[in-house]
Design a protein around this motif. Sequence first.
Motif, PDB file in Angstrom:
ATOM      1  N   LEU A 278       0.825  -1.208   0.000  1.00 47.25           N
ATOM      2  CA  LEU A 278       0.000   0.000   0.000  1.00 47.25           C
ATOM      3  C   LEU A 278       0.859   1.258   0.000  1.00 47.25           C
ATOM      4  CD1 LEU A 278      -2.817  -1.063   2.489  1.00 47.25           C
ATOM      5  CD2 LEU A 278      -3.017  -0.764   0.019  1.00 47.25           C
ATOM      6  N   VAL A 279       1.999   1.216   0.691  1.00 48.61           N
ATOM      7  CA  VAL A 279       2.905   2.368   0.656  1.00 48.61           C
ATOM      8  C   VAL A 279       3.421   2.601  -0.754  1.00 48.61           C
ATOM      9  CG1 VAL A 279       5.147   3.218   1.450  1.00 48.61           C
ATOM     10  CG2 VAL A 279       3.559   2.177   3.071  1.00 48.61           C
ATOM     11  N   ALA A 280       3.831   1.513  -1.415  1.00 49.86           N
ATOM     12  CA  ALA A 280       4.289   1.649  -2.801  1.00 49.86           C
ATOM     13  C   ALA A 280       3.163   2.139  -3.706  1.00 49.86           C
ATOM     14  CB  ALA A 280       4.819   0.303  -3.290  1.00 49.86           C
ATOM     15  N   LEU A 281       1.934   1.682  -3.430  1.00 51.16           N
ATOM     16  CA  LEU A 281       0.788   2.126  -4.219  1.00 51.16           C
ATOM     17  C   LEU A 281       0.555   3.625  -4.052  1.00 51.16           C
ATOM     18  CD1 LEU A 281      -1.756   1.547  -5.923  1.00 51.16           C
ATOM     19  CD2 LEU A 281      -2.925   0.942  -3.786  1.00 51.16           C
ATOM     20  N   ALA A 282       0.665   4.112  -2.820  1.00 49.94           N
ATOM     21  CA  ALA A 282       0.483   5.550  -2.595  1.00 49.94           C
ATOM     22  C   ALA A 282       1.547   6.356  -3.325  1.00 49.94           C
ATOM     23  CB  ALA A 282       0.535   5.825  -1.088  1.00 49.94           C
ATOM     24  N   MET A 283       2.768   5.872  -3.333  1.00 51.96           N
ATOM     25  CA  MET A 283       3.823   6.583  -4.053  1.00 51.96           C
ATOM     26  C   MET A 283       3.567   6.584  -5.546  1.00 51.96           C
ATOM     27  SD  MET A 283       7.148   5.177  -1.934  1.00 51.96           S
ATOM     28  CE  MET A 283       8.270   6.066  -3.016  1.00 51.96           C
ATOM     29  N   ASP A 284       3.130   5.457  -6.096  1.00 49.64           N
ATOM     30  CA  ASP A 284       2.835   5.385  -7.526  1.00 49.64           C
ATOM     31  C   ASP A 284       1.691   6.321  -7.906  1.00 49.64           C
ATOM     32  OD1 ASP A 284       4.819   3.535  -7.807  1.00 49.64           O
ATOM     33  OD2 ASP A 284       3.481   1.790  -7.774  1.00 49.64           O
ATOM     34  N   LEU A 285       0.658   6.362  -7.065  1.00 51.39           N
ATOM     35  CA  LEU A 285      -0.456   7.269  -7.356  1.00 51.39           C
ATOM     36  C   LEU A 285      -0.018   8.729  -7.273  1.00 51.39           C
ATOM     37  CD1 LEU A 285      -3.423   5.503  -5.524  1.00 51.39           C
ATOM     38  CD2 LEU A 285      -3.018   5.660  -7.976  1.00 51.39           C
ATOM     39  N   LEU A 287       3.022   9.852  -8.019  1.00 52.10           N
ATOM     40  CA  LEU A 287       3.744  10.127  -9.256  1.00 52.10           C
ATOM     41  C   LEU A 287       2.799  10.262 -10.439  1.00 52.10           C
ATOM     42  CD1 LEU A 287       6.775   7.672  -8.838  1.00 52.10           C
ATOM     43  CD2 LEU A 287       6.788  10.162  -8.603  1.00 52.10           C
ATOM     44  N   ALA A 288       1.760   9.412 -10.460  1.00 54.34           N
ATOM     45  CA  ALA A 288       0.787   9.498 -11.560  1.00 54.34           C
ATOM     46  C   ALA A 288       0.046  10.835 -11.531  1.00 54.34           C
ATOM     47  CB  ALA A 288      -0.201   8.342 -11.465  1.00 54.34           C
ATOM     48  N   GLU A 297      -0.500   9.697 -20.941  1.00 58.38           N
ATOM     49  CA  GLU A 297      -0.382   8.268 -21.243  1.00 58.38           C
ATOM     50  C   GLU A 297       0.437   7.545 -20.161  1.00 58.38           C
ATOM     51  OE1 GLU A 297       1.205   7.797 -25.099  1.00 58.38           O
ATOM     52  OE2 GLU A 297      -0.557   8.638 -26.128  1.00 58.38           O
ATOM     53  N   ALA A 298       1.549   8.171 -19.753  1.00 59.86           N
ATOM     54  CA  ALA A 298       2.352   7.554 -18.682  1.00 59.86           C
ATOM     55  C   ALA A 298       1.566   7.491 -17.379  1.00 59.86           C
ATOM     56  CB  ALA A 298       3.649   8.341 -18.490  1.00 59.86           C
ATOM     57  N   ALA A 299       0.803   8.573 -17.107  1.00 58.36           N
ATOM     58  CA  ALA A 299      -0.009   8.564 -15.899  1.00 58.36           C
ATOM     59  C   ALA A 299      -1.049   7.450 -15.938  1.00 58.36           C
ATOM     60  CB  ALA A 299      -0.681   9.918 -15.712  1.00 58.36           C
ATOM     61  N   ALA A 300      -1.617   7.227 -17.127  1.00 55.02           N
ATOM     62  CA  ALA A 300      -2.622   6.160 -17.267  1.00 55.02           C
ATOM     63  C   ALA A 300      -1.995   4.799 -17.018  1.00 55.02           C
ATOM     64  CB  ALA A 300      -3.260   6.222 -18.661  1.00 55.02           C
ATOM     65  N   ARG A 301      -0.759   4.600 -17.543  1.00 58.77           N
ATOM     66  CA  ARG A 301      -0.083   3.321 -17.307  1.00 58.77           C
ATOM     67  C   ARG A 301       0.205   3.124 -15.816  1.00 58.77           C
ATOM     68  NH1 ARG A 301       2.874   4.915 -21.890  1.00 58.77           N
ATOM     69  NH2 ARG A 301       4.620   5.541 -20.526  1.00 58.77           N
ATOM     70  N   MET A 302       0.626   4.197 -15.155  1.00 62.07           N
ATOM     71  CA  MET A 302       0.914   4.087 -13.724  1.00 62.07           C
ATOM     72  C   MET A 302      -0.345   3.807 -12.921  1.00 62.07           C
ATOM     73  SD  MET A 302       3.721   7.138 -13.306  1.00 62.07           S
ATOM     74  CE  MET A 302       4.075   6.701 -11.608  1.00 62.07           C
ATOM     75  N   VAL A 303      -1.462   4.419 -13.326  1.00 60.23           N
ATOM     76  CA  VAL A 303      -2.731   4.142 -12.645  1.00 60.23           C
ATOM     77  C   VAL A 303      -3.155   2.698 -12.871  1.00 60.23           C
ATOM     78  CG1 VAL A 303      -5.193   4.703 -12.596  1.00 60.23           C
ATOM     79  CG2 VAL A 303      -3.505   6.541 -12.661  1.00 60.23           C
TER      80      VAL A 303
END
Length: 452
Positions: A278-285, A287-288, A297-303
Amino acid sequence: MATEYGQGYTRMDRPDFRATDVEERRRHRVPAGLRAPIEARTWRELTYTVLSLPIGITAFVFAVTMVSLGAGLLITFIGVPVLAGALAACRGIGALERTRARVLLRMDVASPEPLRPRSNGLMSHIGAVLKSGTSWRNLLYCLLLMPWSLFSFVVAIVFWTYGWMMLTYPLWFWLFPMYGGQGGIQLYSDNGHQIFLDNPFEIAVTAATGLLVTLATPWILRALTTVDRLMVHGLLGPSQLATRVVELESDRGVVVDTAAADLRRIERDLHDGAQARLVALAMDLGLAKEKLTEDPEAAARMVDEAHGEVKVALQELRDLARGIHPAVLTDRGLNAALSALAARCTVPVQVDVDLSSRPAAAIEGIAYFTVSELLQNISKHSRATQGTVDVWRTEDRLMLQVTDNGAGGADVSAGSGLAGLAERLDAVDGILVVVSPHGGPTTITAELPWRA
């Protein structure tokens, strides 16, 4: 449902088989009935029986004298400490008798519960001695030992001496005609007729009878010392209540340790699994979110990747919750919960639950996790192609039986997960029986108390 444990394999197939077992069998090729008269056990039991008479007389005389004196002086204050002293001395005799039983009978009897005076004063110790059930049981032992030891002494000495005397009669019967003026042992005599054991046939019959008596004497000694064992265990050992208290204290320690280990496991799984994800998920969101305006497009891939991480995290949380207590067990009982376990097992498992009602929730949970652990062992270690799970009730016991056709070799004493499982079952008065010869099949039966 009945299962014959141990069927289909020999002693050499046991996991605990050692080369010394073969040596022991070779050393004991002589039948037990023939070697019994010269075995060390027989001589130890004879020594115990012979010593019991003087010890019994001494203990009886002391106990009767001191208790009678103390009871007679109870009209004065002096009788109380005299009676307490007599009981304390009986406890000392009991300690010596436990030592004698340990040395000669190879019987290890635990010491009874110690005295627990309320303070360090003399009167407190006297009161503790008088109130202790152990003191009075030791006194009863001192009173019973003399009549029993007298009986066992007479029986043992008569059979032992007459057996060896008749067995060796052909070696010394010549003493009668040479020094006694008669042909042999006088078997019968009246005014006009006498019978002596003096011809070869009578001597042979006497020796044969002596052989039978000599061979029977060790078993008579074992029967006599069995009564001694019962007396020592029942009167000089800890009471059933004290033994039960010790068992409950041990079981409580196991339950506390198990609960602490489960809490540590849950904390570790949350910290290393779902929490980290979940911590990694929060960081990815995060960045997105930053890339949403710059690079949609990159944001969509990260989401999209974050969405996959959410699914994995949810699955880990479901598995963790199922490991704590599955909802299907609470809602639908053991049949549905065990069927769900079998469906997730890597080996085809057939489940048969024959219960007309549900046990207590705690027992139901222990039964579920017992089967879960055993099915995990089948998946990881057994190399089986099929398994079965049977659950039924026998009177006030819940029975579980898990079998597989794998390689076998499971052993509770090897310090594996089965040992921990056996400890958990023992904490609730349960039993785990493992029959797993090398080559299989493996049958593991768990027995739990039925608590509605």
